[in-house]
Write an enzyme that holds these catalytic residues in place. Structure first.
Site, PDB file in Angstrom:
ATOM      1  CG  HIS A  57      -0.439  -0.367   2.477  1.00 43.77           C
ATOM      2  ND1 HIS A  57      -0.555  -1.637   2.970  1.00 43.77           N
ATOM      3  CD2 HIS A  57       0.260   0.333   3.395  1.00 43.77           C
ATOM      4  CE1 HIS A  57       0.046  -1.699   4.153  1.00 43.77           C
ATOM      5  NE2 HIS A  57       0.542  -0.520   4.425  1.00 43.77           N
ATOM      6  N   GLY A  60       1.424   3.545  -3.379  1.00 50.59           N
ATOM      7  CA  GLY A  60       0.524   4.588  -3.849  1.00 50.59           C
ATOM      8  C   GLY A  60      -0.051   5.464  -2.749  1.00 50.59           C
ATOM      9  CG  HIS A  61      -2.216   5.757   1.274  1.00 46.27           C
ATOM     10  ND1 HIS A  61      -1.940   6.149   2.555  1.00 46.27           N
ATOM     11  CD2 HIS A  61      -3.479   6.156   1.036  1.00 46.27           C
ATOM     12  CE1 HIS A  61      -2.996   6.730   3.088  1.00 46.27           C
ATOM     13  NE2 HIS A  61      -3.943   6.746   2.180  1.00 46.27           N
ATOM     14  CG  PHE A  62      -0.383   9.833   0.055  1.00 44.29           C
ATOM     15  CD1 PHE A  62      -1.448   9.820  -0.841  1.00 44.29           C
ATOM     16  CD2 PHE A  62      -0.653   9.895   1.404  1.00 44.29           C
ATOM     17  CE1 PHE A  62      -2.753   9.903  -0.385  1.00 44.29           C
ATOM     18  CE2 PHE A  62      -1.954   9.969   1.869  1.00 44.29           C
ATOM     19  CZ  PHE A  62      -3.009   9.972   0.975  1.00 44.29           C
ATOM     20  CB  ILE A  67       0.586   8.112   5.321  1.00 45.76           C
ATOM     21  CG1 ILE A  67       1.453   9.375   5.377  1.00 45.76           C
ATOM     22  CG2 ILE A  67      -0.350   8.048   6.529  1.00 45.76           C
ATOM     23  CD1 ILE A  67       0.669  10.656   5.208  1.00 45.76           C
TER      24      ILE A  67
END
Length: 163
Positions: A57, A60-62, A67
């Site tokens: 994750h 893409g986050h971020f 985070i």
């Protein structure tokens, strides 16, 4: 073994990854509890999640500011409660599946980032041995600061008796 014997039977108060994988169906990348370092049968558990940059994750986050998504933090709390109930029931000679039903009063108070060690504290608010609906209070704590907290409800599914 009767119910009274089950209440006083030996209860392992920790869970390593092997035990967690026997209780939970989740696997990488969705297994979000590394170990449980303390459990009080049917009442509470303290799990640990070591947050690493290798988790998918964070791609893409971020980008540039990784985070941990709040939904993943809440899922880690839910998995910790499932380990508590699953292990408590298994020690009472009952295998169960635990399903997340609802979430209430969820608040995010601090970012969780790669390198953090998240303590996952869950307490039973409502539920009893043999009960189908349980309610928990959970807190995700990083460096002695509450990062997230929520109340959530789970449904316990008992296997069908053999015909």
């Amino acid at each position: 073994m009767n119910a009274k014997d089950n209440e006083t039977a030996e209860f392992e108060t920790t869970a390593d990854l092997a035990m967690i994988q026997r209780i939970l169906p989740h696997r990488y990348p969705f297994l979000l509890v590394d170990k449980v370092i303390d459990m009080v049968r049917f009442k509470s558990a303290l799990g640990i999640k070591n947050v690493t940059f290798n988790e998918p994750h964070f791609q893409g986050h971020f980008p540039g500011e990784p985070i941990m998504p709040g939904v993943m933090i809440v899922e880690a709390l839910a998995q910790t409660s499932a380990v508590l109930v699953g292990h408590s029931m298994a020690s009472a000679d009952e295998d169960v599946s635990v399903y997340f039903m609802s979430i209430d009063n969820c608040k995010f108070r601090r970012k969780v980032v790669p390198g953090d060690v998240m303590s996952l504290r869950v307490e039973t608010m409502r539920g009893k041995p043999g009960g189908k609906v349980w309610k928990f209070l959970g807190e995700a704590i990083v460096e002695d600061t509450v990062a997230a907290q929520a109340e959530f409800t789970a449904m316990i599914s008992f296997p069908q008796a053999a015909a």
